[in-house]
Write an enzyme that holds these catalytic residues in place. Structure first.
Site, PDB file in Angstrom:
ATOM      1  N   TRP A   1     -44.270  85.711  37.218  1.00 51.64           N
ATOM      2  CA  TRP A   1     -44.840  84.650  38.046  1.00 51.64           C
ATOM      3  C   TRP A   1     -45.720  83.860  37.080  1.00 51.64           C
ATOM      4  O   TRP A   1     -46.717  84.364  36.581  1.00 51.64           O
ATOM      5  CB  TRP A   1     -45.661  85.238  39.189  1.00 51.64           C
ATOM      6  CG  TRP A   1     -46.190  84.184  40.113  1.00 51.64           C
ATOM      7  CD1 TRP A   1     -45.547  83.625  41.168  1.00 51.64           C
ATOM      8  CD2 TRP A   1     -47.486  83.557  40.059  1.00 51.64           C
ATOM      9  NE1 TRP A   1     -46.348  82.680  41.765  1.00 51.64           N
ATOM     10  CE2 TRP A   1     -47.544  82.621  41.104  1.00 51.64           C
ATOM     11  CE3 TRP A   1     -48.592  83.688  39.222  1.00 51.64           C
ATOM     12  CZ2 TRP A   1     -48.652  81.832  41.342  1.00 51.64           C
ATOM     13  CZ3 TRP A   1     -49.706  82.894  39.454  1.00 51.64           C
ATOM     14  CH2 TRP A   1     -49.723  81.977  40.513  1.00 51.64           C
TER      15      TRP A   1
ATOM     16  N   ASN B   1     -48.835  91.799  32.717  1.00 49.11           N
ATOM     17  CA  ASN B   1     -49.199  91.234  34.019  1.00 49.11           C
ATOM     18  C   ASN B   1     -50.702  90.974  33.974  1.00 49.11           C
ATOM     19  O   ASN B   1     -51.460  91.894  33.672  1.00 49.11           O
ATOM     20  CB  ASN B   1     -48.843  92.247  35.120  1.00 49.11           C
ATOM     21  CG  ASN B   1     -49.464  91.922  36.476  1.00 49.11           C
ATOM     22  OD1 ASN B   1     -49.720  92.815  37.267  1.00 49.11           O
ATOM     23  ND2 ASN B   1     -49.697  90.668  36.750  1.00 49.11           N
ATOM     24  N   GLY B   2     -51.108  89.736  34.238  1.00 47.33           N
ATOM     25  CA  GLY B   2     -52.533  89.421  34.198  1.00 47.33           C
ATOM     26  C   GLY B   2     -52.754  88.085  33.514  1.00 47.33           C
ATOM     27  O   GLY B   2     -51.812  87.315  33.310  1.00 47.33           O
TER      28      GLY B   2
ATOM     29  N   GLU C   1     -52.653  80.268  60.791  1.00 49.07           N
ATOM     30  CA  GLU C   1     -51.525  81.070  60.321  1.00 49.07           C
ATOM     31  C   GLU C   1     -50.198  80.318  60.501  1.00 49.07           C
ATOM     32  O   GLU C   1     -49.336  80.354  59.618  1.00 49.07           O
ATOM     33  CB  GLU C   1     -51.516  82.409  61.082  1.00 49.07           C
ATOM     34  CG  GLU C   1     -50.426  83.384  60.721  1.00 49.07           C
ATOM     35  CD  GLU C   1     -50.433  83.850  59.259  1.00 49.07           C
ATOM     36  OE1 GLU C   1     -51.338  83.489  58.510  1.00 49.07           O
ATOM     37  OE2 GLU C   1     -49.493  84.549  58.874  1.00 49.07           O
TER      38      GLU C   1
ATOM     39  N   GLU D   1     -45.720  77.434  53.420  1.00 47.54           N
ATOM     40  CA  GLU D   1     -45.187  78.372  52.425  1.00 47.54           C
ATOM     41  C   GLU D   1     -43.683  78.296  52.249  1.00 47.54           C
ATOM     42  O   GLU D   1     -43.190  78.352  51.133  1.00 47.54           O
ATOM     43  CB  GLU D   1     -45.453  79.798  52.920  1.00 47.54           C
ATOM     44  CG  GLU D   1     -46.684  80.434  52.452  1.00 47.54           C
ATOM     45  CD  GLU D   1     -46.707  81.875  52.915  1.00 47.54           C
ATOM     46  OE1 GLU D   1     -46.917  82.123  54.116  1.00 47.54           O
ATOM     47  OE2 GLU D   1     -46.498  82.761  52.074  1.00 47.54           O
TER      48      GLU D   1
ATOM     49  N   HIS E   1     -62.982  64.923  64.807  1.00 49.49           N
ATOM     50  CA  HIS E   1     -63.950  64.759  63.713  1.00 49.49           C
ATOM     51  C   HIS E   1     -63.274  64.335  62.418  1.00 49.49           C
ATOM     52  O   HIS E   1     -63.805  64.544  61.343  1.00 49.49           O
ATOM     53  CB  HIS E   1     -64.734  66.064  63.516  1.00 49.49           C
ATOM     54  CG  HIS E   1     -65.518  66.445  64.723  1.00 49.49           C
ATOM     55  ND1 HIS E   1     -66.633  65.771  65.142  1.00 49.49           N
ATOM     56  CD2 HIS E   1     -65.311  67.421  65.649  1.00 49.49           C
ATOM     57  CE1 HIS E   1     -67.106  66.317  66.250  1.00 49.49           C
ATOM     58  NE2 HIS E   1     -66.304  67.322  66.581  1.00 49.49           N
TER      59      HIS E   1
ATOM     60  N   LYS F   1     -45.620  87.923  46.121  1.00 48.60           N
ATOM     61  CA  LYS F   1     -46.143  88.715  47.243  1.00 48.60           C
ATOM     62  C   LYS F   1     -47.456  89.407  46.901  1.00 48.60           C
ATOM     63  O   LYS F   1     -48.281  89.630  47.766  1.00 48.60           O
ATOM     64  CB  LYS F   1     -45.089  89.760  47.617  1.00 48.60           C
ATOM     65  CG  LYS F   1     -45.445  90.584  48.816  1.00 48.60           C
ATOM     66  CD  LYS F   1     -44.596  90.217  50.004  1.00 48.60           C
ATOM     67  CE  LYS F   1     -45.094  90.821  51.277  1.00 48.60           C
ATOM     68  NZ  LYS F   1     -45.413  89.793  52.261  1.00 48.60           N
TER      69      LYS F   1
HETATM   70  C1  F6R Z   1     -48.842  84.452  53.295  1.00 47.59           C
HETATM   71  C2  F6R Z   1     -49.137  85.480  52.346  1.00 47.59           C
HETATM   72  C3  F6R Z   1     -50.353  85.346  51.483  1.00 47.59           C
HETATM   73  C4  F6R Z   1     -51.101  86.680  51.457  1.00 47.59           C
HETATM   74  C5  F6R Z   1     -52.255  86.633  50.457  1.00 47.59           C
HETATM   75  C6  F6R Z   1     -53.045  87.908  50.456  1.00 47.59           C
HETATM   76  O1  F6R Z   1     -47.631  84.692  53.937  1.00 47.59           O
HETATM   77  O2  F6R Z   1     -48.431  86.435  52.248  1.00 47.59           O
HETATM   78  O3  F6R Z   1     -51.188  84.333  51.921  1.00 47.59           O
HETATM   79  O4  F6R Z   1     -51.565  86.949  52.732  1.00 47.59           O
HETATM   80  O5  F6R Z   1     -51.750  86.403  49.179  1.00 47.59           O
HETATM   81  O6  F6R Z   1     -52.251  89.007  50.134  1.00 47.59           O
HETATM   82  P1  F6R Z   1     -52.669  90.465  50.539  1.00 47.59           P
HETATM   83  O7  F6R Z   1     -52.648  90.549  52.016  1.00 47.59           O
HETATM   84  O8  F6R Z   1     -51.638  91.341  49.904  1.00 47.59           O
HETATM   85  O9  F6R Z   1     -54.038  90.689  49.988  1.00 47.59           O
END
Ligand code: F6R
Length: 630
Positions: A78, A104-105, A501, A508, A524, A625
């Site tokens: 990523w 990773n980082g 949400e 997304e 507003h 993710k």
């Molecule tokens: C939206 C989504 C992201 C995660 C966010 C936090 O569909 O998946 O906004 O909610 O990156 O991730 P977690 O929950 O793993 O800390």
């Protein structure tokens, strides 16, 4: 965010690494790469931009790939520094194909290191921060003794001591074909010990089908893995005992079960997810909530939980994205039931503020993955200041869970789609259970209200099933408004987070610009945007703010916006016609529990809009993710 894999053993490394990378693709899919030593000790590196299938298609069908390699490392990326192309793909080497590493980082001082090394004549070929680690490592091997594994290990230590930032690394060196190195600092890494083999991965799910004997590395630990075992030390070389844990974690089920996408499958799993999340915790409306069923009565955890439930006088919820939105529902519910002040903080902001924490402050960390870098750091900061940490997560084996006083698993099952759906619902369920358990302990709500809510929760799976049973009207709306450039979501009260949400889901996966607002906020500012090109999706359920929401919808309608209502109310047909262009009916539930139901059509709407637009629903561009970089 980025997934790394390493292998040392008797099996053929390449297919095994590719299999493990496949389970890590949720962490990134900008590019993929693999490096291995064949049995003649020749170095091979293959890389490809895009998803793992692209890497598989460039791998030649030759012997070392199938049988002749027993050590290797792999990566899915990523992108943070440098475009998502082949050159920037990992593994990186120092220019001579002798040492290769995956990372990773983020290395924050990469620019300074790069300048220093370029001054010494080294040529960089990529735009990544990672290459500076490989180049530095190679440079130091030329400046320091590095003919034995022990000496190379000291070179690694010297390299790491120059790095500022977060890194999980796996390294191989042509000189030592029986040595695989794994290092963790603010990015997750786990080592698995199988029969005559060792595996390294960013996430246990990538290796659990090979072994359940796992070593979760801690920050600033270096593991030197050889066929003889794992030698673990700190960054300064101090030896530490390598303690493996037996971890029961079902193998990752990568099966769409007949659905076109994981996202749709996961949306449809929600009734079962709710049942699973409630199971053993809420058995009947008459019985008290048990947040930790199965825990011995006198355990330390039980005492900590009792303290949390009875005495904490302030709650700070920290999380990001969808988890943050779930935290907002938690705030509305807990304040209503327990009369304790609850703040919801974006973890990335909270970690850099000066948190005000007393010994009666409960920090609730909310995270599906349990690996989100900002949430983890926010919690570490709060813990140092004396806060008690309760984590709500879908991953009991995560870093966050390991660093918390109490963990409440949400039990949503593995979520593959990058866009979170079922984990949001399960997180909200746990907030309801937490709020109810606190209200029971403190007697801050009447018995009848608690009983009514418990009965309502037990009915939720059936109501979600009903909300999912007829997707056609949602599909029609998705098609009708699929070409919109901007979409607003409005709601009020406990459904305000549902509007946030709904907008997040749509952004997304469809890349349509969307924002969520409280209906009261429209006037507003955002109302200035409204005209006939903008759909406004409003969630309105009977209760405290219903009439207010109707007024907010009429205000938007008066500005020619396309009005889509999502409601469980029976609205007078004349009123409905004069306010809404489309009305999606949802099953009626208690107002406080209605986010569980109202979210469903918004998830479906986002899904069908993205599907209508032909987007990559399960792996939307630019996302990952597990967000392990800040
Ligand atoms: C939206 C989504 C992201 C995660 C966010 C936090 O569909 O998946 O906004 O909610 O990156 O991730 P977690 O929950 O793993 O800390």
């Amino acid at each position: 965010m980025c997934g790394i894999v390493g292998y040392l053993g008797k099996k053929s490394a390449v297919p095994l690494i590719l299999d493990s990378l496949r389970t890590l693709e949720y962490r990134g899919y900008d590019s993929a790469g693999i490096a291995f030593l064949d049995d003649d000790n020749l170095f091979h590196i293959y890389k490809a931009a895009g998803k793992l299938v692209n890497l598989e298609s460039v791998l030649p069908d030759s012997t070392p790939l199938k049988s002749g390699s027993h050590i290797g490392i792999g990566h899915i990326r990523w992108a943070t520094h440098g475009a998502a192309n082949e050159i920037n793909a990992h593994p990186h080497h120092g220019g001579h194909q002798e040492i290769a590493l995956v990372h990773n980082g983020i290395i924050e001082n990469y620019f300074e290191i790069k300048q220093e090394l370029e001054a010494k004549g080294r040529n960089f070929i990529s735009d990544t921060d990672t290459e500076c680690i490989a180049q530095l490592l190679e440079q130091l091997t030329s400046e320091m003794p590095s003919d034995t594994p022990e000496q190379f290990r000291v070179v690694i230590q010297a390299t790491l001591n120059k790095l500022v930032g977060a890194y999980a690394l796996s390294i191989i060196n042509k000189k030592f074909p029986n040595h695989l190195f794994a290092i963790r600092n603010h990015a997750p890494l786990v080592i698995g010990k199988g029969e005559n083999e060792y595996l390294v991965a960013s996430d246990a799910v990538a290796i659990i089908s090979h072994t359940q004997e796992l070593l979760f590395l801690k920050d600033k630990e270096i593991a030197e893995i050889t066929p003889e075992g794992i030698r673990l030390t700190r960054l300064d070389g101090t030896p530490i005992e390598a303690v493996l844990e037996h971890v029961e974690l079902g193998p990752l089920q990568i099966d769409k079960k007949g659905f076109k996408h994981f996202m749709l499958k996961e949306i449809y799993e929600q009734p079962d997810v709710v049942r699973n999340s409630l199971s053993g915790r809420l058995v009947s409306a008459e019985r008290p909530i048990r947040l930790l069923p199965g825990e011995p009565k006198d355990s330390l955890k039980k005492q900590t939980l009792d303290t949390i439930l009875k005495y904490m006088d302030r709650i700070v919820i920290v999380g990001c994205g969808t988890s943050f939105n779930a935290g907002l529902v938690g705030k509305y519910f807990i304040e209503e039931m327990v009369s304790v002040p609850v703040e919801v903080e974006s973890a990335g902001e909270y970690r850099y503020r000066k948190p005000i924490i007393s010994d009666k402050t409960l920090i609730v960390a909310i995270s599906q993955s349990g690996e989100t870098a900002d949430t983890l750091e926010a919690v570490r900061r709060a813990a140092k200041l004396g806060g008690k940490i309760l984590t709500i997560t879908n991953r009991e084996d995560s870093s966050l869970a390991r660093e918390s006083d109490i963990v409440l698993p949400v039990r949503a099952g593995v979520e593959i789609s990058v866009c979170a759906t079922k984990s949001f619902t399960a997180q909200i369920i746990v907030f309801y259970l937490l709020g109810l358990a606190m209200a029971e302990m403190r007697q801050t709500a009447s018995e009848s209200q608690i009983k009514e809510l418990k009965t309502g929760l037990l009915k939720t799976p059936a109501l979600i099933e009903a909300a999912l049973s007829n997707p056609e009207p949602v599909q029609a709306v998705a098609k009708q408004y699929g070409n919109a450039a901007n979409v607003l979501f409005i709601a009020r009260g406990i459904n305000f987070p549902v509007a946030l949400e709904g907008a997040l889901k749509l952004k997304e996966i469809s890349y349509i610009h969307a924002e969520g607002y409280s209906g009261s906020e429209l006037k507003h500012g955002p109302i200035a945007m409204l005209d006939e090109s903008i759909p406004v999706i409003s969630v309105l359920v009977p209760g405290v703010v219903f009439e207010k929401m109707i007024s907010n919808c009429q205000e938007a309608k008066a500005r020619d916006a396309q009005m889509i209502g999502i409601t469980s109310a029976v609205i007078d047909s004349q009123k409905a016609e004069s306010t809404f262009d489309d009305l999606l009916q949802i099953p009626e539930s208690l107002e406080l529990l209605s986010p569980l139901i109202a979210t469903v059509p918004l998830q479906l709407l986002a899904y069908y809009m993205a599907e209508y637009l032909g987007k990559d629903v399960d792996q939307p561009r630019n996302l990952a993710k597990s967000v392990t970089v800040e």
